[in-house]
Design a protein around this motif. Structure first.
Motif, PDB file in Angstrom:
ATOM      1  N   ALA A 113      23.379-119.331  13.705  1.00  0.00           N
ATOM      2  CA  ALA A 113      23.603-120.769  13.585  1.00  0.00           C
ATOM      3  C   ALA A 113      25.039-121.081  13.196  1.00  0.00           C
ATOM      4  O   ALA A 113      25.725-120.270  12.561  1.00  0.00           O
ATOM      5  CB  ALA A 113      22.650-121.353  12.542  1.00  0.00           C
ATOM      6  N   ASP A 114      25.487-122.278  13.566  1.00  0.00           N
ATOM      7  CA  ASP A 114      26.808-122.749  13.139  1.00  0.00           C
ATOM      8  C   ASP A 114      26.742-124.097  12.434  1.00  0.00           C
ATOM      9  O   ASP A 114      27.750-124.625  11.989  1.00  0.00           O
ATOM     10  CB  ASP A 114      27.783-122.824  14.327  1.00  0.00           C
ATOM     11  CG  ASP A 114      27.361-123.824  15.405  1.00  0.00           C
ATOM     12  OD1 ASP A 114      26.404-124.594  15.178  1.00  0.00           O
ATOM     13  OD2 ASP A 114      27.990-123.828  16.476  1.00  0.00           O
ATOM     14  N   THR A 115      25.536-124.673  12.333  1.00  0.00           N
ATOM     15  CA  THR A 115      25.352-125.984  11.716  1.00  0.00           C
ATOM     16  C   THR A 115      24.064-126.003  10.898  1.00  0.00           C
ATOM     17  O   THR A 115      23.018-125.576  11.386  1.00  0.00           O
ATOM     18  CB  THR A 115      25.270-127.097  12.785  1.00  0.00           C
ATOM     19  OG1 THR A 115      26.448-127.063  13.606  1.00  0.00           O
ATOM     20  CG2 THR A 115      25.135-128.471  12.149  1.00  0.00           C
ATOM     21  N   LEU A 116      24.168-126.492   9.674  1.00  0.00           N
ATOM     22  CA  LEU A 116      22.979-126.691   8.847  1.00  0.00           C
ATOM     23  C   LEU A 116      22.578-128.164   8.917  1.00  0.00           C
ATOM     24  O   LEU A 116      23.416-129.054   8.745  1.00  0.00           O
ATOM     25  CB  LEU A 116      23.259-126.311   7.395  1.00  0.00           C
ATOM     26  CG  LEU A 116      23.712-124.873   7.127  1.00  0.00           C
ATOM     27  CD1 LEU A 116      23.961-124.673   5.629  1.00  0.00           C
ATOM     28  CD2 LEU A 116      22.690-123.861   7.642  1.00  0.00           C
ATOM     29  N   ILE A 117      21.304-128.402   9.160  1.00  0.00           N
ATOM     30  CA  ILE A 117      20.754-129.758   9.165  1.00  0.00           C
ATOM     31  C   ILE A 117      19.704-129.835   8.060  1.00  0.00           C
ATOM     32  O   ILE A 117      18.838-128.964   7.952  1.00  0.00           O
ATOM     33  CB  ILE A 117      20.078-130.102  10.507  1.00  0.00           C
ATOM     34  CG1 ILE A 117      21.086-130.099  11.652  1.00  0.00           C
ATOM     35  CG2 ILE A 117      19.371-131.462  10.427  1.00  0.00           C
ATOM     36  CD1 ILE A 117      20.442-130.299  13.011  1.00  0.00           C
TER      37      ILE A 117
END
Length: 337
Positions: free
Chosen positions: A71-75
């Motif tokens: 992953a490159d983005t945390l939501i």
């Protein structure tokens, strides 16, 4: 014997956190009540990640899993003054990831609540506050929709549930149970705020796996006892299963107390204000108005009722969030005009 070493984990916090006696508070209460236990505090407000808090433990395992998946983005999502959102934003900074937040307006608020405290720190930490959504929104569905949109833009999002409370996140409090098991005192009770359930579920599962006899009392901050007990029970079993164990955990072994919620999540109570002021003026420790303040009010109430024996050691788990006090300025410094 189970081990946490086999799970991906990204270092984010300062562990183990301190375990300190509440000597002055214990003495003051002893002047008033016949049966006062020895009171201690587990300082998970000192985890070190953007003013600290309990979510740091969960995020170590969640971010580890996010890395494993590329992953490159945390939501994630939470209330406007979410401690979890703030710590997720900070975790993303350390992990070199983007962070996208969805915030839910769960209560009536003023300018302090909308702009200061945690939400100010979210912005300083560089998180993208994608939207502020009305109460009652299906926030999990909203996160999944956001994740799908980001995938369409070529990003690789990792969705973290509210409070980081799934079996992966709850491993953080299995790790905390290990710290409590190694404490230099025998621990009879652990008392803390219970909301999204991951903290209590991890503690319950971890202490069972370690065959430790301490009772865990969760003071509810949002739900009634029946709903909270069911949520914690299921997540504790799922967390134990993730650790490769099948624990025998009757549902009535999950201890919760919903008498201190007041008007609902994040709604101030007189008991919360009194608890915050008492700990501040006896031990110099700041609680928060949404979680630890109400939980400490519950601890004091249970002491008043004689739930704990004088020879017992009771540990209050401080879950952090004192930066949220700035969002409740009017509650603690009401206008005199």
């Amino acid at each position: 014997m189970f081990t946490l070493a086999c799970y991906p984990r990204y270092p984010l916090g300062h562990f183990p956190t301190p375990l300190e006696p509440l000597t002055q508070l214990t003495g003051r209460l002893g002047d008033t009540y016949r049966s006062v236990p020895s009171l201690w505090i587990k300082r998970d407000n000192c985890t070190g990640l953007a003013t600290g808090g309990n979510k740091t433990r969960k995020l170590e395992f969640l971010v580890g899993e996010a890395f494993q998946q590329g992953a490159d983005t945390l939501i994630t999502q939470g209330a406007i003054q979410s401690n979890h959102a703030r710590q997720t934003a900070a975790a993303a900074v350390l992990a070199g990831m983007h962070c996208s937040l969805l915030l839910e307006s769960r209560q009536k608020s003023d300018e302090d609540y909308e702009r200061s405290g945690n939400v100010l720190l979210d912005e300083i930490l560089g998180a993208q506050i994608v939207d502020r959504l009305p109460t009652g929104t299906d926030m999990q569905a909203a996160m999944e929709e956001l994740a799908e949109r980001l995938r369409g833009e070529g990003r690789r999002p990792f969705v973290i549930p509210v409070g980081g409370s799934n079996p992966t996140g709850a491993l953080g409090y299995v790790a905390c149970a290990e710290e409590l098991d190694a404490a230099p005192i025998p621990i009879d009770w652990v008392v803390h705020a219970t909301g999204s359930a991951g903290t209590q579920a991890g503690l319950v599962a971890g202490l069972r796996l370690l065959r430790h006899d301490a009772k865990v009392l969760g003071v509810c901050v949002s739900r009634n006892e029946d709903l909270q007990r069911s949520l914690v029970h299921q997540l504790a079993q799922d967390t134990a299963a993730k650790c490769g164990a099948d624990i025998h955990l009757p549902q009535d072994a999950v201890l919760v107390d919903d008498r201190w919620v007041g008007g609902g999540y994040g709604v101030p109570t007189d008991g919360m204000v009194e608890a915050v002021r008492l700990l501040a003026t006896t031990e110099g420790i700041l609680l928060d108005p949404v979680y630890s303040g109400k939980a400490f009010a519950g601890l004091l109430g249970n002491i008043t009722e004689g739930r704990f024996k004088s020879e017992e050691n009771v540990v209050f788990l401080h879950t952090g969030g004192s930066v949220g006090l700035f969002a409740y300025r009017s509650t603690f410094a009401p206008s005199t005009t």
